[in-house]
Design a protein around this motif. Structure first.
Motif, PDB file in Angstrom:
ATOM      1  N   PRO A   1       0.847  -1.202   0.000  1.00  0.00           N
ATOM      2  CA  PRO A   1       0.000   0.000   0.000  1.00  0.00           C
ATOM      3  C   PRO A   1       0.878   1.246   0.000  1.00  0.00           C
ATOM      4  CG  PRO A   1      -0.293  -1.302   2.039  1.00  0.00           C
ATOM      5  CD  PRO A   1       0.676  -2.031   1.212  1.00  0.00           C
ATOM      6  N   ALA A   2       0.308   2.338  -0.464  1.00  0.00           N
ATOM      7  CA  ALA A   2       1.076   3.572  -0.633  1.00  0.00           C
ATOM      8  C   ALA A   2       1.580   4.083   0.698  1.00  0.00           C
ATOM      9  CB  ALA A   2       0.208   4.624  -1.331  1.00  0.00           C
ATOM     10  N   ASP A   3       0.896   3.865   1.777  1.00  0.00           N
ATOM     11  CA  ASP A   3       1.311   4.411   3.053  1.00  0.00           C
ATOM     12  C   ASP A   3       2.147   3.434   3.870  1.00  0.00           C
ATOM     13  OD1 ASP A   3      -0.695   2.598   3.444  1.00  0.00           O
ATOM     14  OD2 ASP A   3      -1.881   3.881   4.789  1.00  0.00           O
ATOM     15  N   HIS A   4       2.539   2.384   3.189  1.00  0.00           N
ATOM     16  CA  HIS A   4       3.345   1.404   3.904  1.00  0.00           C
ATOM     17  C   HIS A   4       4.689   2.038   4.235  1.00  0.00           C
ATOM     18  CE1 HIS A   4       5.533  -2.271   4.837  1.00  0.00           C
ATOM     19  NE2 HIS A   4       4.329  -2.884   5.020  1.00  0.00           N
ATOM     20  N   PRO A   5       5.196   1.832   5.461  1.00  0.00           N
ATOM     21  CA  PRO A   5       6.466   2.486   5.846  1.00  0.00           C
ATOM     22  C   PRO A   5       7.674   2.058   5.018  1.00  0.00           C
ATOM     23  CG  PRO A   5       5.717   0.931   7.527  1.00  0.00           C
ATOM     24  CD  PRO A   5       4.578   1.042   6.561  1.00  0.00           C
ATOM     25  N   VAL A   6       7.627   0.942   4.321  1.00  0.00           N
ATOM     26  CA  VAL A   6       8.786   0.467   3.534  1.00  0.00           C
ATOM     27  C   VAL A   6       8.785   1.075   2.134  1.00  0.00           C
ATOM     28  CG1 VAL A   6       9.953  -1.587   2.663  1.00  0.00           C
ATOM     29  CG2 VAL A   6       8.780  -1.678   4.834  1.00  0.00           C
ATOM     30  N   SER A   7       7.558   1.574   1.749  1.00  0.00           N
ATOM     31  CA  SER A   7       7.452   2.093   0.365  1.00  0.00           C
ATOM     32  C   SER A   7       8.475   3.181   0.068  1.00  0.00           C
ATOM     33  CB  SER A   7       6.024   2.611   0.126  1.00  0.00           C
ATOM     34  OG  SER A   7       5.115   1.547   0.135  1.00  0.00           O
ATOM     35  N   PRO A   8       8.736   4.161   0.938  1.00  0.00           N
ATOM     36  CA  PRO A   8       9.764   5.185   0.592  1.00  0.00           C
ATOM     37  C   PRO A   8      11.144   4.575   0.383  1.00  0.00           C
ATOM     38  CG  PRO A   8       8.382   5.945   2.373  1.00  0.00           C
ATOM     39  CD  PRO A   8       8.002   4.508   2.183  1.00  0.00           C
ATOM     40  N   ASP A   9      11.488   3.597   1.196  1.00  0.00           N
ATOM     41  CA  ASP A   9      12.809   2.974   1.028  1.00  0.00           C
ATOM     42  C   ASP A   9      12.914   2.251  -0.315  1.00  0.00           C
ATOM     43  OD1 ASP A   9      13.538   3.930   3.514  1.00  0.00           O
ATOM     44  OD2 ASP A   9      12.866   2.101   4.536  1.00  0.00           O
ATOM     45  N   LEU A  10      11.789   1.544  -0.649  1.00  0.00           N
ATOM     46  CA  LEU A  10      11.812   0.843  -1.932  1.00  0.00           C
ATOM     47  C   LEU A  10      11.913   1.830  -3.115  1.00  0.00           C
ATOM     48  CD1 LEU A  10       9.157  -1.974  -1.294  1.00  0.00           C
ATOM     49  CD2 LEU A  10      11.652  -2.213  -1.414  1.00  0.00           C
ATOM     50  N   GLN A  11      11.209   2.961  -2.960  1.00  0.00           N
ATOM     51  CA  GLN A  11      11.297   3.970  -4.033  1.00  0.00           C
ATOM     52  C   GLN A  11      12.712   4.519  -4.150  1.00  0.00           C
ATOM     53  OE1 GLN A  11       8.291   6.841  -2.976  1.00  0.00           O
ATOM     54  NE2 GLN A  11       6.566   5.516  -3.671  1.00  0.00           N
ATOM     55  N   MET A  12      13.396   4.703  -3.004  1.00  0.00           N
ATOM     56  CA  MET A  12      14.801   5.188  -3.047  1.00  0.00           C
ATOM     57  C   MET A  12      15.687   4.156  -3.744  1.00  0.00           C
ATOM     58  SD  MET A  12      16.801   7.624  -2.410  1.00  0.00           S
ATOM     59  CE  MET A  12      15.794   8.609  -1.281  1.00  0.00           C
ATOM     60  N   VAL A  13      15.461   2.881  -3.444  1.00  0.00           N
ATOM     61  CA  VAL A  13      16.231   1.815  -4.113  1.00  0.00           C
ATOM     62  C   VAL A  13      15.980   1.832  -5.605  1.00  0.00           C
ATOM     63  CG1 VAL A  13      16.517  -0.685  -4.318  1.00  0.00           C
ATOM     64  CG2 VAL A  13      16.347   0.370  -2.058  1.00  0.00           C
TER      65      VAL A  13
END
Length: 802
Positions: A607-619
């Motif tokens: 989900p978009a608000d998942h806390p891991v999503s920003p890290d995955l986007q940085m990767v």
């Protein structure tokens, strides 16, 4: 004349001799005897002097009676001494001795003595005045006049004979007279030239035999030369018939002798006589007859001239004439004798071999008619100088017409002998130099061809001796010489080149001469065209005069080859790096594809608000950056697929102009200079846009304080002047900045991957390497020009499509 002078001297000698004994006598009788003995000669002194005087003055015939009268009177006074005491009656006794005392006859005697003295001096004076000035005779008469005047001073001795005690010093002037008279006789001679005297002297001094024959042909007189030539004494020839001297007496020769003696004057009749030893003597006989008062022949004078030397001289002359005639007729030279107006007076037969004319065809012709019209003015000028100057003039050249109509080049020297009656002309010694001129012209043409060939070659050609001295410089590449060829002439290598290069070249020259084999040497020189690499090759130069002393050195400018070798090495290095980078990029790109795919799936699954999503986007972003870097590596290694299109670069530049200006920044002024007639090229527009962006970024970073960035396009044709770009037609794209520039070290590594001069983290070192790879994919070239502090220019050559 000599006899008369002898009588004068003898009279004075008797006087002085007798008086000396009179002075020394102690007995008066003896002294009186010596006094009278002296006067046996003293009365003859004035007579002999007067006779001598008229003889010297050549007036004897006019004064003959007075001369003989004086002799009679002298004889009378001398005789009176023997018969009476009327002249000398006694003696005086003075302090110097006894001295004569005169009697009554002394008055007539002294009248006779002094009267004849005065007449003698008067004759001398008159004769002296009548003789022409400046003649020997006048000088002789003057000298005798002075001598006899001095002698008559001795008359003072008569005073003591009358009782007056004056010392008789008359012997002093008499001695002076004798000295003066002797000097006159020695200086002017007292020889009377008479016909008989002249005849005797002529016979004695003749070098030719002279014989005098009578009417019966018998020899009566011979001279000394006759005896010397024929070997006889005078006594052996006298009274001999003239036939006695014939070599082979015959009736014919005897008759010929008779005819010669009977005919009139004979000159140069040749015959053979013989010597006493029987040797024949060739002579030339000349005969002149002796006549009596009735003109009858009473004899003949024969002069026999020995003609042996004349015959030898004539034969020598004939041999010499034959020799020189042979030289003139058979020599390669030919001779003209010209008159003052240029008319041919003589020409040697050898002219026919050179000009085709027979001598008789040219004699009488004007020599200027043979000369080529353009040469006539200079030849006339030289001919005028030859007329003015005696002697040999410098040689001149002219073209003379051959009989067949062709022209021959003739060199001639003039010798002015107009003043010589035997020649009375100007001698031209001419030599045909046509073949020499043709050979010289061929040699000059060959030398010019060789020089033109040498000037057309890009190489430098030198001829040097074993000391390294420049003998000849053959090259048209002036910019490759350290000094001009004129200054290099005759100078040593060490006077022109640096010591190391001069030492190396001199050693190569000497090795070439020693081994007689070519040698090769590479060296670097700073010349007006810049620092250049040269390859020198030496080889022995064959010579006839001085073999083994010269070499030829060919120096070839190999700077372009060295640069190409350097570029080849760089390209090979870049190719090796490219292969390595390409392999790494392929594997890395595969891994990044997997990473980006799985990261994308993970982001989509959460989900978009998942806390891991920003890290995955940085990767995901980092992986995408890594993928972009991989694509640059693949472009550098030319492994990335491209889409080539034919287009006008001006359109592509104008399309991305906003992006370029934004990339350049506000501190950098971007100027576009686009050729409106720019040709078309074939390339991938996306990749080339990246090239332009990379170059703009590189220029911007080189100008941290801002500056001017100029982007230029143009159509160019590359020829031999550019060693780094193949010949052909190109579209040139230039990006020039006004930045800090580069050193030579930086320029040599500028296109290498991962090479950068920027700080860590500000550049990966792949920008220019990527540009290099993309340009090579387009079959183009990229070069860099930069000087530290002067900015940098990148030139991209892309093949132009017509």
């Amino acid at each position: 004349m000599s006899v008369l002078f002898f009588l004068i001297t003898l009279s004075m000698y008797l006087w002085l001799f007798a008086f000396s004994w009179m002075y020394s006598a102690t007995d008066e009788g003896v002294a009186l005897w010596w006094a009278k003995f002296a006067y046996l000669g003293v009365p003859f002194i004035p007579s002999s002097i007067y006779h001598f005087t008229v003889t010297v003055l050549e007036s004897y015939e006019q004064r003959k009676r007075l001369v003989w009268l004086s002799w009679l009177l002298s004889l009378f006074f001398s005789a009176s001494i023997l018969s009476t005491d009327a002249l000398i009656k006694a003696l005086y006794q003075y302090w110097w001795g006894y001295y004569p005392r005169y009697g009554w006859l002394s008055i007539p005697y002294l009248t006779f003595f002094f009267g004849l003295l005065i007449i003698t001096l008067h004759e001398f004076w008159l004769g002296y005045r009548q003789i022409p000035s400046g003649t020997t005779h006048k000088r002789r008469v003057k000298a005798f006049f002075i001598a006899f005047t001095v002698a008559y001073i001795g008359s003072v001795d008569y005073i003591a004979k009358y009782g007056i005690a004056i010392y008789p010093f008359g012997y002093v002037p008499v001695f002076v007279f004798l000295v003066l008279a002797a000097r006159v006789i020695w200086s002017y001679r007292l020889v009377k030239i008479t016909p008989s005297f002249a005849a005797e002297q002529i016979m004695a001094t003749m070098i030719d035999p002279l014989l005098v024959c009578d009417a019966d042909r018998k020899i009566r007189v011979v001279n000394e030369a006759t005896c010397l030539v024929f070997g006889y004494t005078e006594q052996e020839l006298i009274d001999k018939p003239i036939e006695y001297l014939l070599d082979q007496p015959t009736i014919k020769t005897g008759r010929r002798i008779y005819e010669l003696l009977q005919q009139g004057l004979i000159r140069d009749e040749e015959m053979v006589l013989k010597t006493k030893s029987g040797q024949p003597v060739e002579v030339s006989i000349s005969v002149s007859h002796l006549h009596d008062q009735d003109w009858a022949i009473v004899g003949a004078v024969i002069i026999a001239r020995d003609i042996k030397e004349r015959r030898q001289a004539e034969e020598t002359l004939r041999s010499s004439e034959r020799y020189f005639r042979s030289l003139i007729e058979n020599g390669s030279d030919f001779i003209f004798v010209l008159k003052r107006d240029g008319t041919i007076h003589y020409v040697s037969p050898s002219v026919e071999r050179r000009l085709g004319f027979k001598p008789e065809e040219l004699i009488g012709q004007n020599s200027f008619n043979l000369i080529y019209p353009d040469d006539i003015p200079s030849i006339k000028e030289a001919f005028a100088c030859a007329i003015q100057d005696q002697g040999i003039d410098p040689p001149v050249e002219a073209r003379l017409r051959h009989k067949d109509g062709s022209w021959r080049v003739i060199e001639g020297a003039a010798n002015n002998l107009l003043h010589d009656p035997a020649v009375a002309g100007i001698i031209i010694n001419a030599f045909d130099i046509t073949e020499r001129k043709q050979a010289e012209a061929a040699l000059r043409e060959s030398e010019e061809r060789l020089r033109a060939f040498a000037n057309a070659l890009p190489d430098l050609a030198f001829i040097l001796d074993k000391q390294g001295r420049h003998v000849e410089i053959l090259t048209g590449q002036k910019s490759l010489l350290r000094v001009s060829s004129e200054k290099m002439k005759d100078r040593l290598l060490h006077e022109i080149l640096p010591k190391k290069e001069a030492d190396d070249l001199l050693a190569m020259i000497q090795t070439t001469i020693e081994l007689n084999k070519p040698q090769v040497l590479e060296y670097i020189l700073d010349v007006p065209a810049g620092r250049r690499w040269f390859e020198g090759r030496t080889a022995p130069l064959p010579q006839i005069a001085h073999p083994g002393e010269l070499v030829v050195l060919i120096s070839r400018d190999i700077t372009e080859r060295k640069l190409l070798e350097k570029q080849l090495y760089q390209a090979q290095k870049m190719e090796a790096v490219g292969h390595l980078a390409g392999g790494v990029a392929h594997n890395f790109n595969n891994m990044l594809t997997t990473v980006i795919g799985y990261v994308g799936l993970a982001i989509d699954a959460l989900p978009a608000d998942h806390p891991v999503s920003p890290d995955l986007q940085m990767v995901q972003k980092s992986a995408q950056k890594a993928a972009a870097l991989t694509r640059q590596l693949l472009a550098f290694t030319r492994d990335q697929p491209v889409e080539l299109k034919i287009l006008n670069l001006n359109d592509l530049i104008l399309e991305i102009e906003p992006l370029l200006r934004q990339t350049a920044g506000v501190a950098t002024s971007l100027v576009l200079c686009l050729d409106p007639a720019l040709g078309l090229v074939k390339l991938d527009p996306n990749q080339f846009s990246q090239v332009l962006l990379n170059l703009v970024i590189n220029g911007r970073d080189a100008m941290p304080k801002g500056g001017r960035l100029t982007l230029t396009t143009a159509n160019v044709t590359v020829g031999q002047q550019n060693p780094t770009v193949a010949h052909g037609d190109y579209v040139l794209v230039s990006v020039m900045d006004t930045g800090v520039g580069m050193t030579e070290e930086v320029k040599s590594h500028v296109f290498e991957p991962f090479f950068t001069t920027k700080e860590v983290g500000k550049g990966a070192g792949l920008g220019l390497a990527t540009c290099f790879g993309i340009v090579q994919q387009c079959k183009g070239y990229i070069t860099v020009q930069s000087e530290l502090g002067e900015g940098t220019t990148f030139d991209i050559y892309l093949p132009r499509i017509e």
